[in-house]
Design a protein around this motif. Structure first.
Motif, PDB file in Angstrom:
ATOM      1  N   GLU A   1      -6.054  -6.941  23.265  1.00 37.15           N
ATOM      2  CA  GLU A   1      -6.671  -5.781  23.911  1.00 37.15           C
ATOM      3  C   GLU A   1      -5.850  -5.416  25.157  1.00 37.15           C
ATOM      4  O   GLU A   1      -5.468  -6.310  25.927  1.00 37.15           O
ATOM      5  CB  GLU A   1      -8.087  -6.186  24.334  1.00 37.15           C
ATOM      6  CG  GLU A   1      -8.998  -5.052  24.683  1.00 37.15           C
ATOM      7  CD  GLU A   1     -10.351  -5.570  25.206  1.00 37.15           C
ATOM      8  OE1 GLU A   1     -11.155  -4.738  25.625  1.00 37.15           O
ATOM      9  OE2 GLU A   1     -10.568  -6.794  25.212  1.00 37.15           O
ATOM     10  N   ILE A   2      -5.568  -4.136  25.338  1.00 34.24           N
ATOM     11  CA  ILE A   2      -4.866  -3.674  26.544  1.00 34.24           C
ATOM     12  C   ILE A   2      -5.877  -2.925  27.403  1.00 34.24           C
ATOM     13  O   ILE A   2      -6.506  -1.965  26.927  1.00 34.24           O
ATOM     14  CB  ILE A   2      -3.691  -2.735  26.178  1.00 34.24           C
ATOM     15  CG1 ILE A   2      -2.714  -3.416  25.213  1.00 34.24           C
ATOM     16  CG2 ILE A   2      -2.979  -2.242  27.446  1.00 34.24           C
ATOM     17  CD1 ILE A   2      -1.968  -4.598  25.795  1.00 34.24           C
ATOM     18  N   VAL A   3      -6.064  -3.376  28.643  1.00 32.07           N
ATOM     19  CA  VAL A   3      -7.101  -2.809  29.510  1.00 32.07           C
ATOM     20  C   VAL A   3      -6.484  -2.399  30.849  1.00 32.07           C
ATOM     21  O   VAL A   3      -5.797  -3.208  31.481  1.00 32.07           O
ATOM     22  CB  VAL A   3      -8.200  -3.864  29.806  1.00 32.07           C
ATOM     23  CG1 VAL A   3      -9.342  -3.241  30.584  1.00 32.07           C
ATOM     24  CG2 VAL A   3      -8.696  -4.501  28.538  1.00 32.07           C
ATOM     25  N   LEU A   4      -6.740  -1.157  31.263  1.00 33.16           N
ATOM     26  CA  LEU A   4      -6.267  -0.711  32.583  1.00 33.16           C
ATOM     27  C   LEU A   4      -7.450  -0.718  33.544  1.00 33.16           C
ATOM     28  O   LEU A   4      -8.484  -0.106  33.275  1.00 33.16           O
ATOM     29  CB  LEU A   4      -5.650   0.684  32.473  1.00 33.16           C
ATOM     30  CG  LEU A   4      -4.943   1.241  33.723  1.00 33.16           C
ATOM     31  CD1 LEU A   4      -3.895   2.281  33.328  1.00 33.16           C
ATOM     32  CD2 LEU A   4      -5.913   1.847  34.729  1.00 33.16           C
ATOM     33  N   LEU A   5      -7.297  -1.427  34.665  1.00 30.17           N
ATOM     34  CA  LEU A   5      -8.361  -1.514  35.670  1.00 30.17           C
ATOM     35  C   LEU A   5      -7.803  -1.078  37.017  1.00 30.17           C
ATOM     36  O   LEU A   5      -6.778  -1.604  37.462  1.00 30.17           O
ATOM     37  CB  LEU A   5      -8.860  -2.959  35.798  1.00 30.17           C
ATOM     38  CG  LEU A   5      -9.437  -3.606  34.544  1.00 30.17           C
ATOM     39  CD1 LEU A   5      -9.617  -5.102  34.769  1.00 30.17           C
ATOM     40  CD2 LEU A   5     -10.763  -2.959  34.196  1.00 30.17           C
TER      41      LEU A   5
ATOM     42  N   ASP B   1      -5.076  -7.065  44.878  1.00 31.60           N
ATOM     43  CA  ASP B   1      -6.066  -5.992  44.873  1.00 31.60           C
ATOM     44  C   ASP B   1      -5.535  -4.674  44.322  1.00 31.60           C
ATOM     45  O   ASP B   1      -6.192  -3.643  44.439  1.00 31.60           O
ATOM     46  CB  ASP B   1      -6.599  -5.786  46.299  1.00 31.60           C
ATOM     47  CG  ASP B   1      -7.372  -7.023  46.765  1.00 31.60           C
ATOM     48  OD1 ASP B   1      -8.041  -7.648  45.919  1.00 31.60           O
ATOM     49  OD2 ASP B   1      -7.269  -7.365  47.952  1.00 31.60           O
ATOM     50  N   LEU B   2      -4.365  -4.704  43.723  1.00 33.18           N
ATOM     51  CA  LEU B   2      -3.790  -3.474  43.175  1.00 33.18           C
ATOM     52  C   LEU B   2      -4.343  -3.196  41.778  1.00 33.18           C
ATOM     53  O   LEU B   2      -4.807  -4.121  41.092  1.00 33.18           O
ATOM     54  CB  LEU B   2      -2.267  -3.612  43.076  1.00 33.18           C
ATOM     55  CG  LEU B   2      -1.501  -3.769  44.384  1.00 33.18           C
ATOM     56  CD1 LEU B   2      -0.011  -3.946  44.084  1.00 33.18           C
ATOM     57  CD2 LEU B   2      -1.733  -2.567  45.293  1.00 33.18           C
ATOM     58  N   PRO B   3      -4.239  -1.930  41.323  1.00 30.18           N
ATOM     59  CA  PRO B   3      -4.570  -1.635  39.931  1.00 30.18           C
ATOM     60  C   PRO B   3      -3.710  -2.486  38.990  1.00 30.18           C
ATOM     61  O   PRO B   3      -2.605  -2.911  39.373  1.00 30.18           O
ATOM     62  CB  PRO B   3      -4.220  -0.150  39.787  1.00 30.18           C
ATOM     63  CG  PRO B   3      -4.130   0.397  41.175  1.00 30.18           C
ATOM     64  CD  PRO B   3      -3.778  -0.746  42.067  1.00 30.18           C
ATOM     65  N   VAL B   4      -4.217  -2.696  37.782  1.00 37.70           N
ATOM     66  CA  VAL B   4      -3.503  -3.595  36.862  1.00 37.70           C
ATOM     67  C   VAL B   4      -3.761  -3.195  35.410  1.00 37.70           C
ATOM     68  O   VAL B   4      -4.811  -2.648  35.091  1.00 37.70           O
ATOM     69  CB  VAL B   4      -3.953  -5.064  37.114  1.00 37.70           C
ATOM     70  CG1 VAL B   4      -5.401  -5.300  36.701  1.00 37.70           C
ATOM     71  CG2 VAL B   4      -3.028  -6.073  36.460  1.00 37.70           C
ATOM     72  N   VAL B   5      -2.777  -3.452  34.574  1.00 37.76           N
ATOM     73  CA  VAL B   5      -2.983  -3.385  33.120  1.00 37.76           C
ATOM     74  C   VAL B   5      -2.908  -4.824  32.616  1.00 37.76           C
ATOM     75  O   VAL B   5      -1.979  -5.564  32.968  1.00 37.76           O
ATOM     76  CB  VAL B   5      -1.909  -2.536  32.410  1.00 37.76           C
ATOM     77  CG1 VAL B   5      -2.297  -2.336  30.940  1.00 37.76           C
ATOM     78  CG2 VAL B   5      -1.709  -1.195  33.096  1.00 37.76           C
ATOM     79  N   LEU B   6      -3.903  -5.211  31.811  1.00 38.50           N
ATOM     80  CA  LEU B   6      -3.970  -6.583  31.295  1.00 38.50           C
ATOM     81  C   LEU B   6      -3.818  -6.587  29.776  1.00 38.50           C
ATOM     82  O   LEU B   6      -4.311  -5.679  29.095  1.00 38.50           O
ATOM     83  CB  LEU B   6      -5.333  -7.205  31.620  1.00 38.50           C
ATOM     84  CG  LEU B   6      -5.708  -7.382  33.083  1.00 38.50           C
ATOM     85  CD1 LEU B   6      -7.144  -7.902  33.182  1.00 38.50           C
ATOM     86  CD2 LEU B   6      -4.736  -8.326  33.775  1.00 38.50           C
ATOM     87  N   ALA B   7      -3.167  -7.614  29.264  1.00 40.48           N
ATOM     88  CA  ALA B   7      -3.208  -7.905  27.827  1.00 40.48           C
ATOM     89  C   ALA B   7      -4.144  -9.098  27.659  1.00 40.48           C
ATOM     90  O   ALA B   7      -3.903 -10.166  28.237  1.00 40.48           O
ATOM     91  CB  ALA B   7      -1.815  -8.257  27.314  1.00 40.48           C
TER      92      ALA B   7
ATOM     93  N   ALA C   1       0.250   2.612  28.844  1.00 39.76           N
ATOM     94  CA  ALA C   1      -1.110   2.799  29.367  1.00 39.76           C
ATOM     95  C   ALA C   1      -1.070   3.585  30.682  1.00 39.76           C
ATOM     96  O   ALA C   1      -1.878   4.501  30.905  1.00 39.76           O
ATOM     97  CB  ALA C   1      -1.784   1.444  29.582  1.00 39.76           C
ATOM     98  N   ILE C   2      -0.127   3.249  31.548  1.00 39.29           N
ATOM     99  CA  ILE C   2      -0.020   3.947  32.844  1.00 39.29           C
ATOM    100  C   ILE C   2       0.448   5.393  32.626  1.00 39.29           C
ATOM    101  O   ILE C   2      -0.100   6.340  33.207  1.00 39.29           O
ATOM    102  CB  ILE C   2       0.949   3.184  33.783  1.00 39.29           C
ATOM    103  CG1 ILE C   2       0.373   1.802  34.104  1.00 39.29           C
ATOM    104  CG2 ILE C   2       1.205   3.979  35.060  1.00 39.29           C
ATOM    105  CD1 ILE C   2       1.335   0.873  34.827  1.00 39.29           C
ATOM    106  N   ILE C   3       1.439   5.557  31.772  1.00 38.55           N
ATOM    107  CA  ILE C   3       1.981   6.896  31.492  1.00 38.55           C
ATOM    108  C   ILE C   3       0.882   7.818  30.952  1.00 38.55           C
ATOM    109  O   ILE C   3       0.759   8.978  31.362  1.00 38.55           O
ATOM    110  CB  ILE C   3       3.153   6.775  30.478  1.00 38.55           C
ATOM    111  CG1 ILE C   3       4.355   6.106  31.146  1.00 38.55           C
ATOM    112  CG2 ILE C   3       3.511   8.133  29.889  1.00 38.55           C
ATOM    113  CD1 ILE C   3       5.433   5.631  30.170  1.00 38.55           C
ATOM    114  N   GLU C   4       0.056   7.291  30.055  1.00 42.33           N
ATOM    115  CA  GLU C   4      -0.993   8.124  29.431  1.00 42.33           C
ATOM    116  C   GLU C   4      -2.173   8.341  30.372  1.00 42.33           C
ATOM    117  O   GLU C   4      -2.806   9.395  30.352  1.00 42.33           O
ATOM    118  CB  GLU C   4      -1.447   7.473  28.120  1.00 42.33           C
ATOM    119  CG  GLU C   4      -0.355   7.563  27.057  1.00 42.33           C
ATOM    120  CD  GLU C   4      -0.748   6.944  25.725  1.00 42.33           C
ATOM    121  OE1 GLU C   4      -1.841   6.326  25.654  1.00 42.33           O
ATOM    122  OE2 GLU C   4       0.046   7.063  24.774  1.00 42.33           O
ATOM    123  N   ALA C   5      -2.471   7.359  31.220  1.00 35.77           N
ATOM    124  CA  ALA C   5      -3.635   7.493  32.117  1.00 35.77           C
ATOM    125  C   ALA C   5      -3.369   8.465  33.259  1.00 35.77           C
ATOM    126  O   ALA C   5      -4.300   9.086  33.770  1.00 35.77           O
ATOM    127  CB  ALA C   5      -4.012   6.120  32.681  1.00 35.77           C
TER     128      ALA C   5
END
Ligand code: COA
Length: 172
Positions: free
Chosen positions: A2-6, A61-67, A117-121
């Motif tokens: 799962e790829i999750v952007l938080l 505390d930065l934004p992150v994308v997780l696998a 994920a970042i490019i699309e968000a």
């Protein structure tokens, strides 16, 4: 997987998993993460504290994308909004500052998915990053996604190791 952007990660277990991934890959970074004190420092000559912790505090505390594989962190990409320095002035931007994938999970497109994920968000933002010029896997991904080199600082990380900045313009 799962790829999750938080935009903010608050789960202590996942934060610790990221810290452990940094420790695992420490010596693969040039210079090592433990030889740095911040994810944005401009002087990349060897130094630091011998621990990843000072650096980690600057990304926690930065934004992150997780696998995530069954909720276990296999890889991550921390990024920050509107980072500027001598070599990045375009706003708005999303600056990918730190990424690592567990050795067992590499070569399956995870870092590519983090960038995607970042490019699309954030289509209105320039997406940018920096790395060392011998990080061929990372450079391959950037070029494949359409990033171009915007700056090269020769011998920035020691003799014969250059820092390269890459950027992808906004998509809208
Ligand atoms: C860099 C890193 C995050 C890449 O993660 P990953 O999930 O394995 O990356 P991907 O699977 O999305 O892509 C790797 C790509 O690089 C290519 N590649 C790997 N080694 C390469 C090399 N030596 N030369 C050219 N391309 C290479 C792969 O073929 C693949 O491309 P493809 O998908 O077109 O086949 C991972 O290797 C890592 O954690 N390295 C240590 C920490 C690090 O360097 N972080 C980045 C610091 S800026």
């Amino acid at each position: 997987m799962e790829i999750v952007l938080l935009e903010k990660l608050t789960d202590p277990a996942k934060q610790e998993a990221i810290r452990q991934l940094l420790i695992l890959a420490d010596q693969e970074f040039v210079p090592p993460i433990s030889a740095r004190t911040s994810s944005t420092q401009m002087n990349l000559a060897p130094g630091g504290t011998g621990s990843v912790d000072a650096y980690y505090e600057t990304i926690r505390d930065l934004p992150v994308v997780l696998a995530l594989e069954n909720d276990r962190v296999v890889g991550f990409m921390h990024f920050r909004f509107d980072h500027t320095c001598d070599h990045i002035s375009y706003l708005p931007n999303a600056y990918a500052c730190t990424s690592s994938v567990h050795p067992d999970g590499r070569g399956h497109g995870l870092m590519t998915k983090f960038y995607t994920a970042i490019i699309e968000a954030y289509p209105e933002r320039m997406v940018c990053t920096r790395t060392w010029h011998t990080n061929l896997g990372h450079l391959h991904i950037l070029r494949k996604l359409g990033f171009t080199e915007t700056c090269c600082l020769e011998n920035d990380r020691g003799e014969g190791i250059h820092t390269v900045y890459y950027a992808l313009p906004p998509r809208v």
